[in-house]
Enzyme design. Structure first.
Site, PDB file in Angstrom:
ATOM      1  N   PRO A 160       0.747  -1.261   0.094  1.00 30.41           N
ATOM      2  CG  PRO A 160       0.171  -0.560   2.240  1.00 30.41           C
ATOM      3  CD  PRO A 160       1.094  -1.681   1.552  1.00 30.41           C
ATOM      4  CE  LYS A 185       0.154  -2.979  -7.629  1.00 25.64           C
ATOM      5  NZ  LYS A 185       0.254  -1.557  -7.746  1.00 25.64           N
ATOM      6  N   PRO A 186       4.533  -1.801  -5.532  1.00 31.33           N
ATOM      7  CG  PRO A 186       5.936   0.254  -6.304  1.00 31.33           C
ATOM      8  CD  PRO A 186       5.667  -1.188  -6.858  1.00 31.33           C
ATOM      9  CD  GLU A 260       2.324  -7.832   6.898  1.00 28.26           C
ATOM     10  OE1 GLU A 260       3.482  -8.728   7.215  1.00 28.26           O
ATOM     11  OE2 GLU A 260       2.656  -6.631   7.056  1.00 28.26           O
ATOM     12  CB  CYS A 294      -2.264  -1.020   9.211  1.00 29.46           C
ATOM     13  SG  CYS A 294      -0.518  -1.215   9.943  1.00 29.46           S
ATOM     14  CD  GLN A 340      -7.961   7.664   2.800  1.00 22.51           C
ATOM     15  OE1 GLN A 340      -8.491   7.016   1.887  1.00 22.51           O
ATOM     16  NE2 GLN A 340      -7.593   7.254   3.920  1.00 22.51           N
ATOM     17  CD  GLU A 392      -7.923   0.304   7.692  1.00 20.80           C
ATOM     18  OE1 GLU A 392      -8.365  -0.285   6.744  1.00 20.80           O
ATOM     19  OE2 GLU A 392      -6.904  -0.010   8.463  1.00 20.80           O
TER      20      GLU A 392
END
Ligand code: NAD
Length: 491
Positions: A160, A185-186, A260, A294, A340, A392
């Site tokens: 992420p 893969k970022p 994760e 997280c 976001q 979340e």
């Protein structure tokens, strides 16, 4: 060897980069996406996006390098990681600026993350040549049995955007140390620091093809990567929703996976807590990286007798948080992008009503009409079934609930689907240890937030936060499989 030792800490980094690194070369590509400063909306560069066809090329390059890398001495693999760690510390200010500007976090937050990444590389470099199997008892001296630890082969690592340097180091270091090759893969949202870290890995002597990078949209590129038949292991860090999709891909190819995912970490404050220590840490736990961690301490659970005092202290401290762009280097930056910002603001607005009251924030800070800024926000929740206490949010939004006694604290702390981190604030050692056993989380902190001060603490998870033995020495074993060997001695 280049050095940026003289680079001023706040020099604005370029957001231009090639996003495709295959077989030791950075490749030009025709389409690109912008690097956007979250504080201003300004485009400060362009990243050439990988093509879906690059997945096959990258997996082939990783496969071609796999045998030699797995046969490279573990000490040599560790030495390369050690040199990489040294380069990360040498270039820490440049790397910090890249992470800070791309994600929108204060520069000192970027620097801390880069230093953590360097420490993870350093720690893991020492573990590469200490991965061992076991000798096994036999029924007679004529037999010999042992286990070998072997790399999986080609690992896909999908990350992420929120703490890219740390997560890059935490996943790449054990994968490479254990002898795997990698296609990484970022996130397309903030990949810049990862590209810079990969350049330093090359400089440290990582052979061509051992590490390959693809940068692009998750639903196309990420999905193609994790379902590619040439992948032997997946390491995924991201949201629950994407985690489910990635696990389906792993199931289809029957390969091991480590996931994760998200969190909803409680700070559980008992009446005997030392509030001088607790309150600043609780406020930092939800404002650091604008709550986009997280393990963010997004739930404040307070024992009834002390609730008024804790609430008023937390509100005062949240109200004093200084907000600015990455190079203002204040307490908190903007959210990472407009989407976001809209998502978090919408969740707050939608939550208000019966049983959920806005105590602070919920809007843009004064004078911040552009950029993705949101004030630190506090919601008082009296309805334990309100959806906001289980979702979340991934923003600087704290919910406050009260409890009465230990059993109620445990029930409240365990009341979500997540199980990443729980922080216990009490001066009663027996209660702290009881809570550590009863609360369903992969990590417990007592009288501090998170793992500060512990070297190599595993980043463990429970429930829908995922499963893995990330970080720490045991994290290395995740990137190996065990082979059992039985030998009959002849003659
Ligand atoms: P995300 O799930 O949207 O994306 C994560 C990565 O997956 C990105 O690289 C994305 O491009 C890729 N992706 C998207 N769709 C995909 C698909 N169908 N197949 C394969 N790959 C795909 O998450 P995000 O918004 O980038 O990150 C925020 C989330 O990450 C939060 O839920 C946060 O809690 C979590 N996170 C967890 C940890 C941890 O250690 N548990 C650490 C940091 C962040």
């Amino acid at each position: 060897m280049t050095t940026d030792a003289k680079t001023p800490a706040a020099a604005a980094p370029s957001g231009d980069h090639l996003g495709t690194f295959i077989g030791g070369s950075w490749l030009e590509r025709s389409s690109a996406f912008p690097s956007v400063d979250p504080a201003t909306g300004e485009t400060f560069g362009r990243i050439a996006a990988s093509e879906v066809a690059d997945v096959d090329r990258a997996v082939s390059a990783a496969r071609a390098a796999a045998r030699d890398w797995s046969r490279t001495s573990p000490s040599e693999r560790g030495a390369i990681l050690g040199r990489w760690a040294g380069l990360v510390f040498q270039h820490q200010h440049r790397l910090a600026a890249l992470e800070a500007r791309n994600v929108g976090k204060p520069l000192s937050g970027g620097l801390l993350n880069v230093q953590i990444a360097g420490s993870i590389l350093q720690f893991t470099s020492g573990g590469a040549d200490k991965l061992t199997g076991a000798t096994l008892p036999t029924r007679s001296p004529d037999y010999f049995g042992f286990t070998r630890r072997e790399p999986h082969g080609v690992c896909a690592i999908v990350l992420p955007w929120n703490v890219p340097a740390v997560l890059c180091a935490a996943n790449l270091a054990p994968a490479l140390a254990a002898g795997n090759t990698v296609v990484l893969k970022p996130s397309e949202v903030a990949p810049l620091v990862i590209h810079a870290l990969v350049e330093l890995a090359e400089e440290a002597g990582l052979p061509a093809g051992v590490l390959n990078v693809l940068t692009g949209i998750g639903v196309e590129l990420g999905a193609t990567l994790v379902s590619h038949p040439g992948i032997d292991h997946i390491s995924f860090v991201g949201s629950v929703a994407t985690g489910r999709l990635v696990m389906q891909a792993a199931a289809q190819n029957l390969i091991p996976i480590k996931v994760e995912l998200g969190g909803k970490s409680p700070n559980v404050v008992f009446a005997d807590a030392d509030l001088e220590v607790a309150v600043p840490a609780i406020v930092r736990s939800i404002t650091e990286n604008a709550g986009q961690n997280c393990n963010a301490g997004s739930r404040l659970l307070v024992e009834t007798g002390i609730a008024d005092e804790v609430r008023s202290r937390v509100l005062a401290a949240m109200g004093e948080i200084r907000i600015g762009a990455w190079d203002d280097d204040l307490d908190m930056g903007p959210l990472v992008n407009q989407a976001q910002h809209a998502r978090v603001s919408g969740l707050v607005e939608g939550a208000l009503g019966d049983g959920v009251e806005l105590l602070l924030g919920g809007t843009r800070p004064e004078g911040r009409d552009s950029g993705n800024f949101l004030s630190p926000t506090v919601l008082e929740v009296t309805d334990r079934n309100a959806p906001i206490v289980g979702q979340e949010i991934f923003g600087p939004v704290l919910t406050v609930e009260t409890f009465t006694g230990d059993d109620d604290a445990i029930a409240l702390a365990n009341g979500t689907d997540f199980g990443l981190l729980a922080c216990i604030w009490t001066q009663d050692v027996s209660r702290a240890l009881r809570m550590s056993a009863e609360i369903g989380a992969g990590q417990i902190s007592v009288n501090q937030f998170s793992d500060a001060g512990v070297i190599g603490m595993p980043f463990n998870m429970a429930k829908q936060s995922g499963f893995s033995a990330g970080n720490g020495y045991r994290g290395l074993y995740e990137f190996t499989r065990e082979k059992a060997v039985a030998v009959k001695l002849l003659g």
